[in-house]
Design an enzyme around this catalytic site. Structure first.
Site, PDB file in Angstrom:
ATOM      1  N   CYS A  36      38.533  42.498  31.063  1.00  0.00           N
ATOM      2  CA  CYS A  36      39.985  42.408  31.245  1.00  0.00           C
ATOM      3  C   CYS A  36      40.422  40.995  31.596  1.00  0.00           C
ATOM      4  CB  CYS A  36      40.433  43.341  32.371  1.00  0.00           C
ATOM      5  SG  CYS A  36      39.900  45.052  32.207  1.00  0.00           S
ATOM      6  N   ASP A  37      39.702  40.349  32.511  1.00  0.00           N
ATOM      7  CA  ASP A  37      40.190  39.115  33.116  1.00  0.00           C
ATOM      8  C   ASP A  37      39.379  37.860  32.800  1.00  0.00           C
ATOM      9  OD1 ASP A  37      42.166  40.634  34.366  1.00  0.00           O
ATOM     10  OD2 ASP A  37      40.871  41.098  36.059  1.00  0.00           O
ATOM     11  N   CYS A  54      36.740  43.660  36.501  1.00  0.00           N
ATOM     12  CA  CYS A  54      36.637  43.858  35.056  1.00  0.00           C
ATOM     13  C   CYS A  54      36.584  42.521  34.328  1.00  0.00           C
ATOM     14  CB  CYS A  54      37.818  44.684  34.549  1.00  0.00           C
ATOM     15  SG  CYS A  54      37.775  45.000  32.769  1.00  0.00           S
TER      16      CYS A  54
END
Length: 315
Positions: free
Chosen positions: A139-140, A136
């Protein structure tokens, strides 16, 4: 005696549904599944979920949500749903079998079983999970500012993630198995025009390496063909963008799913085609796949379940 509400799966959607259902007096029972807390428990740092000013870890955040649900009265149990018998018109309680042994009846069911990211199947992916390997970028990606990363895939998702990371990272390698991209023409053009995205055509990943976290990838170009070439690249992050697999198989015979297996809901509600059955989180979300959006849909599912029970005179 049939339960008012049964929640299948945990993670942000399941635990949030449990919190709201508990506060509404629905006495929910939650079966957490094979991975209590969901995929987020494999994520190290989480900095984009509201309320955690200094960030947290995925495991800690799921522990917090679980504890909150328990404090409010949710009955959380270990177990996996192996069979369902849904009453399509809601005239009778739905039946669910846990671990091929225990049968549970419930008037409403909230499915929160999530979706699993597809991986290449390399042992190194597990070794460096949370230490450079991610599924992701949204997300990261923040953790790879001014660093070098690689994205695996050739479709729209891979191109979108490459573009997103290109705004943060110093350099992005796009590792494409074929000699063409499967993404839309507009998406392909944007990737090809980006100064810091380098496309590695006809290339596959055969391994990852690093002593203190991920440091690079072993690649092969033209595998098994004339001109086969093995080489390494130095990277700080390795992002999988080859799709997700919604965990909906056990429900699919009764609940409508799309071509990819995501459960169809009557947006903006979380209602499925089966009366009294709702779906929340990534199992019904092929687009966003974020903890905060999953939590929001868990809230909506609990409210939808409450309204359904009230209409039936069961709450």
């Amino acid at each position: 005696m049939a339960l008012k509400t049964l929640i299948i799966g945990s993670g942000p959607a399941g635990y949030t549904a449990a919190i709201y259902a508990s506060r509404s007096g629905l006495e929910p029972v939650v079966y957490e599944g094979l991975e209590p807390g969901g995929q987020l428990t494999k994520t190290t740092d989480v900095e984009n979920f509201p309320g955690y000013r200094d960030g947290t870890t995925g495991a800690e955040m799921m522990d917090d949500m679980r504890a909150q649900a328990v404090r409010l009265g949710a009955d959380i149990r270990y177990g996996v749903v192996t069979k369902v018998d849904f009453s399509l018109d809601g005239s009778a309680p739905h039946k669910v079998t846990i671990d091929d042994e225990t049968e549970v009846e419930a008037h409403t069911i909230i499915i929160c079983t999530g979706a699993s990211a597809k991986y290449l199947g390399l042992k190194d992916e597990e070794k460096y999970a949370g230490q450079g390997v991610s599924a992701c970028a949204t997300c990261d990606g923040f953790f790879y500012r001014k660093k070098v990363v690689a994205v695996v895939g050739g479709g729209d998702t891979a191109c979108e993630e490459a573009q997103y990371l290109a705004r943060l990272a110093k350099k992005v390698y796009l590792i494409v198995r074929r000699d063409v991209l499967r993404a839309s023409d507009a998406m392909q053009q944007k990737v090809k025009e980006a100064d810091n995205i380098e496309i590695l055509w006809s290339t596959q990943t055969v391994g990852l390496f690093g002593d203190n976290g991920l440091e690079g990838a072993h690649l092969v170009r033209n595998k098994g063909e004339l001109g086969e070439e093995f080489f390494d690249i130095s990277i700080d992050g390795f992002f999988l963008a080859i799709g997700h697999h919604p965990n909906s198989e056990v429900f699919a015979p009764a609940v409508d799913v799309d071509e990819q297996g995501y459960i169809k809901v009557a947006s903006p509600t979380t209602k499925t085609n089966v009366s009294g059955v709702f779906a929340a989180g990534d199992v019904a979300d092929p687009l966003y796949r974020q903890a905060v959006s999953a939590a929001g849909s868990g809230c909506r599912a609990a409210i939808d379940a409450l309204k359904y029970l009230q209409e039936k005179g069961l709450a």
